[in-house]
Design a protein around this motif. Structure first.
Motif, short mmCIF file in Angstrom:
data_model
loop_
_atom_site.label_atom_id
_atom_site.label_comp_id
_atom_site.label_asym_id
_atom_site.label_seq_id
_atom_site.Cartn_x
_atom_site.Cartn_y
_atom_site.Cartn_z
N ARG A 28 0.80 -1.23 0.00
CA ARG A 28 0.00 0.00 0.00
C ARG A 28 0.83 1.28 0.00
N HIS A 38 -0.93 -2.61 -4.52
CA HIS A 38 -0.41 -3.54 -5.53
C HIS A 38 -0.40 -2.97 -6.96
N HIS A 74 3.12 -13.03 -5.48
CA HIS A 74 1.95 -13.07 -4.60
C HIS A 74 1.22 -14.41 -4.62
N ASP A 80 -1.39 -9.69 8.64
CA ASP A 80 -1.29 -8.96 7.38
C ASP A 80 -0.27 -7.85 7.62
N GLU A 98 5.39 -12.49 1.02
CA GLU A 98 5.79 -11.67 -0.13
C GLU A 98 7.05 -10.88 0.21
#
Ligand code: BGC
Length: 393
Positions: free
Chosen positions: A128, A153, A227, A293, A358
């Protein structure tokens, strides 16, 4: 009596001679060829291979190709030109049974309709950027926003949704495909023309390597990543909460409600974020609002290709190691999967059915001067490497 003994002695000697002759007997030429073939079979090098297939057609009728890489030892990867996307990854378990361990779709239409970046190459900026804005060399840039008020992304049409040009190649002990994409100045709001290359390679040592390269003609943020949603028990085979995870990170970047880093770099010690020793993903997930996350700050600091994460699935014995040159790794526990996507082979993907790891720079770095810089200058070369290595226990 003596004659009787000599008779038996003679019979014994003839028997012995016949035995010795049969022992010394030469094999026939046919038998020799057979034996040699068997020996060669045992010595034979694993068969690395690469095949091209058609995966589908874009709405403008451009063909989407699929490259199938195999290492002759059970590992196989299918990568398509749409999004330079890893469509499947076949990996053997401890019994030699092969399963596809990445979530995804059976058709190109599936990927275009509703894929939360399944197996995608993500860019120009993975993760982000707050409010889709940043200032560079005194100029404020506004990016496409596609995640509430934020940019995620790469925007509305990121690198995951474009067609890449592909070139397969073979080298000693590896097969690979080089994907090339030219991102124009102003695309999704980014400054500068960016020439990008993503190279996937499969080795006979059970590795899938990815190399990212880029060059620009104006300063621009660049943060490229991979991803895949993994489930080491096999895609669609339940949730990933019993997978054991190790992360070589003793710090992470806490986030606000919009998942934008606050700027703080916090120790993982004595918190559910501590994976410096292996823990199952599910053990403390309830203590993390919304699930994992988060960007973890790797001890390596980036630069050298070193171990960032190891994941072990106890039922199948599959182990995946991730080595990277990136300074961070986003650990996402598939929190937003909610059963609305039916993926490969009719499997429904419920919450936590896959996890993403990632390797990347930290989220919102263009607005966080204290984070490692993601700005690529003209004349400089962006280079990032990640290796997924598979084994069993
Ligand atoms: C992000 C998640 C996001 C997911 C799918 C992950 O990289 O961290 O917040 O929901 O990608 O878009």
């Amino acid at each position: 009596m003596r004659r009787f003994h000599s008779f038996y002695l003679l019979v014994f000697l003839i028997g012995l001679c016949l035995f010795l002759i049969s022992c010394g007997e030469k094999t026939t030429p046919e038998e020799e060829t057979d034996q040699m073939a068997k020996k060669n079979e045992m010595k034979e090098e694993p068969k690395m291979d690469i095949q091209k297939q058609t995966f589908g057609q874009m709405p403008d009728r451009q063909q989407v190709d699929l490259y199938v890489l195999t290492n002759g030892k059970g590992l196989s990867a299918k990568i398509m030109t749409y999004g330079a996307t890893l469509v499947s990854l076949g990996v053997p378990d401890r019994n030699g049974d092969i399963a596809d361990i990445t979530l995804g779709c059976d058709s190109l239409e599936g990927y275009m309709a509703a894929s939360p970046y399944f197996g995608s190459t993500v860019g120009r900026y993975a993760n982000r950027i707050a409010k889709g804005k940043f200032t560079l060399e005194g100029v404020e840039y506004t990016l496409a926003t596609n995640n509430g008020e934020n940019h995620l992304h790469g925007g509305i049409k990121g690198f995951d949704k474009v067609l890449w040009q592909a070139e397969p190649f073979r080298e000693e002990k590896m097969v690979g495909v080089k994907f090339v994409y030219f991102s124009k100045d102003g695309e999704e709001g980014y400054p500068g023309n960016l020439a990008c290359t993503v190279t996937y390679m499969m080795t006979e040592n059970d590795e899938l390597k990815i190399i990212y390269e880029a060059e620009t003609d104006k300063a621009t943020p660049v943060n490229l990543t991979h991803h895949s949603y993994f489930n080491l028990a096999g895609q669609g085979e339940g949730n990933i909460l019993s997978h054991e995870l190790l992360l070589d990170a003793d710090k992470y970047t806490p986030v606000d409600a919009g998942l934008i880093p606050t700027g703080e770099i916090r120790d993982v010690a004595d918190s559910p974020m501590d994976f410096t020793t292996p823990h199952t993903i599910g053990e403390r997930i309830d203590q993390v609002e919304g699930g994992y996350d988060h960007n973890f700050v790797l001890r390596s600091g980036g630069g050298a290709l070193v171990l960032a994460a190891r994941v072990y699935e106890p039922k199948t014995g599959r182990i995946m190691e991730i080595h990277t040159t990136e300074p961070g790794i986003q650990f996402y526990s598939g929190n937003f999967l909610d059963g609305t996507i039916t993926g490969k082979a009719g499997k429904v993907y419920n919450q936590h059915y896959g996890f993403c790891l990632e390797p990347q720079h930290f989220p919102d770095s263009p607005n966080k001067p204290d984070f490692p810089s993601t700005i690529l200058e003209p004349g400089a070369k962006y280079l990032s490497r990640t290796v997924f290595k598979f084994s069993i226990n």
